[in-house]
Design a protein around this motif. Structure first.
Motif, mmCIF file in Angstrom:
data_model
loop_
_atom_site.group_PDB
_atom_site.id
_atom_site.type_symbol
_atom_site.label_atom_id
_atom_site.label_comp_id
_atom_site.label_asym_id
_atom_site.label_seq_id
_atom_site.Cartn_x
_atom_site.Cartn_y
_atom_site.Cartn_z
ATOM 1 N N THR A 172 4.359 -0.424 -2.004
ATOM 2 C CA THR A 172 5.027 -1.262 -3.000
ATOM 3 C C THR A 172 5.319 -2.667 -2.513
ATOM 4 O O THR A 172 5.623 -3.539 -3.308
ATOM 5 C CB THR A 172 6.357 -0.625 -3.450
ATOM 6 N N GLY A 173 5.244 -2.892 -1.217
ATOM 7 C CA GLY A 173 5.546 -4.216 -0.680
ATOM 8 C C GLY A 173 7.014 -4.449 -0.394
ATOM 9 O O GLY A 173 7.413 -5.535 0.018
ATOM 10 N N ILE A 174 7.844 -3.450 -0.621
ATOM 11 C CA ILE A 174 9.272 -3.575 -0.313
ATOM 12 C C ILE A 174 9.419 -3.700 1.195
ATOM 13 O O ILE A 174 8.859 -2.915 1.948
ATOM 14 C CB ILE A 174 10.061 -2.362 -0.854
ATOM 15 N N GLN A 175 10.162 -4.690 1.636
ATOM 16 C CA GLN A 175 10.359 -4.931 3.067
ATOM 17 C C GLN A 175 11.826 -4.693 3.423
ATOM 18 O O GLN A 175 12.619 -5.614 3.455
ATOM 19 C CB GLN A 175 9.945 -6.371 3.429
ATOM 20 N N ASP A 176 12.152 -3.436 3.653
ATOM 21 C CA ASP A 176 13.532 -3.062 3.964
ATOM 22 C C ASP A 176 13.489 -1.899 4.952
ATOM 23 O O ASP A 176 12.868 -0.865 4.676
ATOM 24 C CB ASP A 176 14.236 -2.656 2.667
ATOM 25 N N SER A 177 14.139 -2.076 6.106
ATOM 26 C CA SER A 177 14.055 -1.053 7.148
ATOM 27 C C SER A 177 14.681 0.275 6.699
ATOM 28 O O SER A 177 14.188 1.344 7.070
ATOM 29 C CB SER A 177 14.700 -1.547 8.442
#
Length: 169
Positions: free
Chosen positions: A75-80
């Motif tokens: 999805t391209g979500i950039q969250d650790s």
């Protein structure tokens, strides 16, 4: 690196990806949709440990308890927290498969091979090795590949622990 070298490398990479895509589209590829492969990828487990980020988020309602959760890495979500939650859930699914008698390995969708190989099993092991594939894909994110590696490492660790326990008995 100079701007000219960067442009040449970018063009070379683009050409390479185009050739790979054309090569894959011209091959007769196995159908991954109507097999045990799909059944095991979609198999859900109800008794997984809670992961609040996933279990309280409506985004994950449909595929939160199967290997299909790895698709959310695209999805391209950039969250650790997002990444770690998905990795943890995929590892839980791998553990449940192992307890059900299946040591699941996921093939790299770019090569259709298991990176790092599949370990040897002993004839008296109480599980079968199963290699699953999301199908041949010509472009996936590094996060998706990392998720596949996480699952495979979990499975390797389960096999080693099982063999260690068996040899000490």
């Amino acid at each position: 690196m100079t701007k000219a070298k960067t442009i040449v490398l970018t063009n070379a990479l683009t050409l390479f990806l185009a050739i790979v895509s054309l090569n894959l589209s011209s091959q007769v590829l196995p159908d991954y949709s109507d097999t045990l492969n799909r059944q095991y990828l979609e198999m859900t487990f109800d008794s997984l440990s809670e992961i609040s980020y996933i279990d309280t988020n409506s985004l994950f309602e449909e595929h939160c308890c199967s290997f299909l959760i790895l698709g959310f890495l695209e999805t391209g979500i950039q969250d650790s927290t997002f990444f770690n939650s998905i990795f943890e859930r995929a590892n839980q699914v791998a553990q449940k498969h192992f307890l059900s008698g299946r040591a699941i390995f996921l093939a790299n969708p770019l090569t259709n091979l298991v990176d790092g190989g599949v370990p040897q099993i002993n004839p008296n092991d109480s599980f079968d090795i199963v290699v699953l594939s999301f199908g041949p894909l010509s472009l996936v994110s590094l996060d998706f590949l990392k998720g596949i590696d996480q699952v495979n490492q979990t499975t390797r660790n389960l096999i080693l622990a099982n063999q260690s326990e068996a040899s000490s008995n």
